[in-house]
Write an enzyme that holds these catalytic residues in place. Structure first.
Site, short mmCIF file in Angstrom:
data_model
loop_
_atom_site.label_atom_id
_atom_site.label_comp_id
_atom_site.label_asym_id
_atom_site.label_seq_id
_atom_site.Cartn_x
_atom_site.Cartn_y
_atom_site.Cartn_z
N HIS A 12 1.68 4.56 -2.72
CA HIS A 12 1.72 6.02 -2.53
C HIS A 12 3.02 6.60 -3.07
CE1 HIS A 12 -1.95 6.54 -0.38
NE2 HIS A 12 -1.58 5.93 0.73
N HIS B 209 -5.35 7.42 -2.19
CA HIS B 209 -6.31 6.50 -1.61
C HIS B 209 -7.53 6.36 -2.51
CE1 HIS B 209 -4.66 7.00 2.73
NE2 HIS B 209 -4.19 5.91 2.17
N HIS C 275 0.83 -1.21 0.00
CA HIS C 275 0.00 0.00 0.00
C HIS C 275 0.87 1.26 0.00
CE1 HIS C 275 -3.50 2.54 1.37
NE2 HIS C 275 -2.52 3.24 1.92
N GLU C 276 1.83 1.32 0.91
CA GLU C 276 2.64 2.54 1.03
C GLU C 276 3.52 2.74 -0.20
OE1 GLU C 276 2.00 4.66 3.28
OE2 GLU C 276 0.68 3.34 4.46
#
Lengths: 428, 120
Positions: free
Chosen positions: A147, A153, A143-144
């Site tokens: 980013h 998101h 997930h990170e």
């Protein structure tokens, strides 16, 4: 005031990066280079997992993104820290000079800076791959990293970029929408192939009936992918080294694969240079000897008289029981029953497989010729493109199409999705 | 050490001192909404503004709560009800979720931000 200012800087690029908009802008910029370095910072290890475990999980997380983008990631343990593209670390409360303070166990578990670094809250109970409790470090890392690469998101169900942690089983993968989102930033994976083929397997069901199944494989250099046609993607975790999946054949740059399949014959051959190997499907490795006691590999000129080498590619036509061998601008039709080249060959590829649209043709040096059972069609690959050979069905729809004509080229990445390289260090 | 009894530490219990403060009141919710981009109104670190500014802050907060509720598939009541607080307290990433709509869309002007220091 200083902390607020530094927090706002979270929305801005780090010095030296491309100028960009805030997180959810449609015009988000991305890394401009294809290979990115990363490092788990030495003074910021987690206290919960071994260092090796942490590095392994991050390596896997980066690889998961690499499997669906043209980006490669390599762990860099030696370069000066300022030159490392992505740094990861664990901390508690005030950590690593970061303006955003972690809040302790619960709620916020990590954060990331676009085109920058990733911080994990070591007050959270991060768990490794084998655990189904706590917070999966792999899932959070994927997930990170999303980013860092530029994804915001989303609340779309199934997305890895949902802001909240979704407890699931230990296995998770990037779904279609996440792949397309990252590919909007970095493009699809493209590149030429050495060979493409369907591998036939005969199995018996619970009633003893023989069923035929096929698997589609793409070979490039020293690695390969299995392509799942029904899922429109490659198998999770691919590519794999040729060495591990195809024993006894050369470990890279295969020229061609041919499956001679008649009522009496079921023979699979790999070609490279002036040699060929026969593959033993039952033992899952190349034959070492032929029926007469001769050893493999054999010379192409011995097993297929009249066929030159090295080859560009080849495919087997089951209806005609001919193997079409391609070299430069020529095609050779080889009769497997009489073990010789047809008398009217070799012929120019452009004559046997004429262009439907003038000048829209590979002309010569085809990378791969592939008969697809999924599409019931023959495809020619060259570079990033493919040409489809006119099939019976195509002719039924348009009788003016020439027999064996080549339809205009299309990008291979638009038909076979996510056949992506990974960094060589990620292949082991 | 943090207390645990299982071999795989699955029952690890963080000390109460290291647990994140639960979001249970208006101020904490305001901070949450501001922190993650749902609201422009900062948490009240000083004396609350009086008069009309209070009403605009309240209205902006209600809108922010509604936006958050809609995104999390909760009834968009604008109230800090139990399901909304549960959603705010769930484990999450620290990156902001969203950007505020352009100022023209806001029905009331946001409260003025504290100065951040000398202008660049």
């Amino acid at each position: 005031r200083v902390r607020s200012k530094r927090f706002l800087q979270m929305l801005l690029p780090r010095p030296g990066r491309q100028q960009e908009d805030t997180w959810d802008s449609k015009a988000i910029r991305a890394f401009s280079k294809k290979t990115l370095s990363w490092r788990l910072v030495g003074e910021a290890y987690s206290s919960q997992l071994s260092v090796d475990e942490q590095r392994y999980i991050f390596r896997l997380a980066f690889r998961m993104w690499s499997e669906v983008t043209p980006l490669n990631f390599r762990e860099d343990l030696t370069s000066p820290g300022a030159t490392v593209d992505i740094k990861l670390g664990f901390g508690r409360g005030r950590h690593l000079g970061c303006p955003r303070v972690f809040d302790g166990s619960g709620q916020e578990f990590a954060h990331a800076w676009r085109l920058g670094d990733v911080h994990f809250d070591d007050d959270e109970h991060f768990t490794p791959l084998s655990s189904d409790s706590g917070i999966s470090l792999l899932k959070v890392a994927v997930h990170e990293i999303g980013h860092v690469l530029g994804l915001p998101h989303t609340y779309r169900t199934g997305s890895i970029m949902q802001p909240n942690y979704i407890p699931q089983g230990p296995a998770f993968e990037l779904d279609w929408s996440d792949r397309k989102a990252i590919q909007r930033l970095y493009g699809s994976c493209e590149g030429s192939f050495d060979t493409v083929f369907d591998w036939i397997r005969k199995e018996k069901n619970q009633y003893g009936e023989v069923r035929v199944r096929f698997s589609t494989y793409f070979f490039r250099h020293g690695w390969y992918w299995l392509y799942e046609n029904r899922n429109n993607r490659t198998r999770y975790g691919d590519p794999l080294p040729l060495l591990t999946g195809w024993r006894g054949i050369p470990t890279q740059s295969i020229d061609a694969f041919v499956h001679v399949w008649t009522r009496r014959r079921d023979e699979r051959y790999f070609f490279k240079g002036n040699q060929y190997w026969r593959y033993d499907n039952d033992k899952d490795q190349a034959h070492t000897e032929d029926e007469r006691g001769g050893s493999y590999p054999r010379l192409i000129s011995d097993g297929f008289p009249g066929i030159p080498s090295p080859l560009d590619t080849a495919f087997y036509d089951r209806r005609q029981q001919l193997v079409y061998f391609f070299k430069e601008s020529w095609v050779f039709a080889f009769d497997v029953n009489r073990n010789q080249v047809l008398s009217s060959y070799p012929r120019k590829i452009t004559h046997v497989f004429p262009a439907v649209e003038p000048h829209n043709h590979p002309f010569r040096s085809i990378d791969a010729a592939y008969y697809s059972y999924a599409h019931s069609s023959i495809f020619f690959f060259k570079g990033k493109a493919y040409w489809k050979v006119v099939s019976d069905k195509d002719k039924q729809l348009n009788s003016r199409l020439p027999l064996n004509g080549l339809l205009p080229k299309r990008p291979a990445s638009e038909k076979w999705f996510d056949v992506c390289d990974v960094h060589t260090s990620a292949l082991s | 050490e943090m207390l645990f009894h299982s071999r795989d530490r699955s029952d690890l219990e963080p000390s109460p001192l290291s647990r994140a403060k639960p979001i249970a009141d208006l101020r904490a919710a305001q901070r949450f909404l501001s922190r993650y981009g749902w609201s422009e109104v900062p948490a009240a670190w000083g004396p609350s503004p009086k008069g009309p500014a209070e009403a605009s802050v309240g209205s902006t907060l209600v809108q922010a709560v509604r936006r958050f509720q809609r995104a999390n598939r909760l009834p968009a009541s604008g109230e800090l009800d139990a399901p909304t607080l549960v959603a705010m307290n769930r484990p999450r990433c620290g990156v902001p979720d969203t950007r505020l709509p352009p100022p023209a869309i806001l029905t009331t002007p946001p409260a003025p931000l504290a100065p951040l220091g000398p202008r660049p």
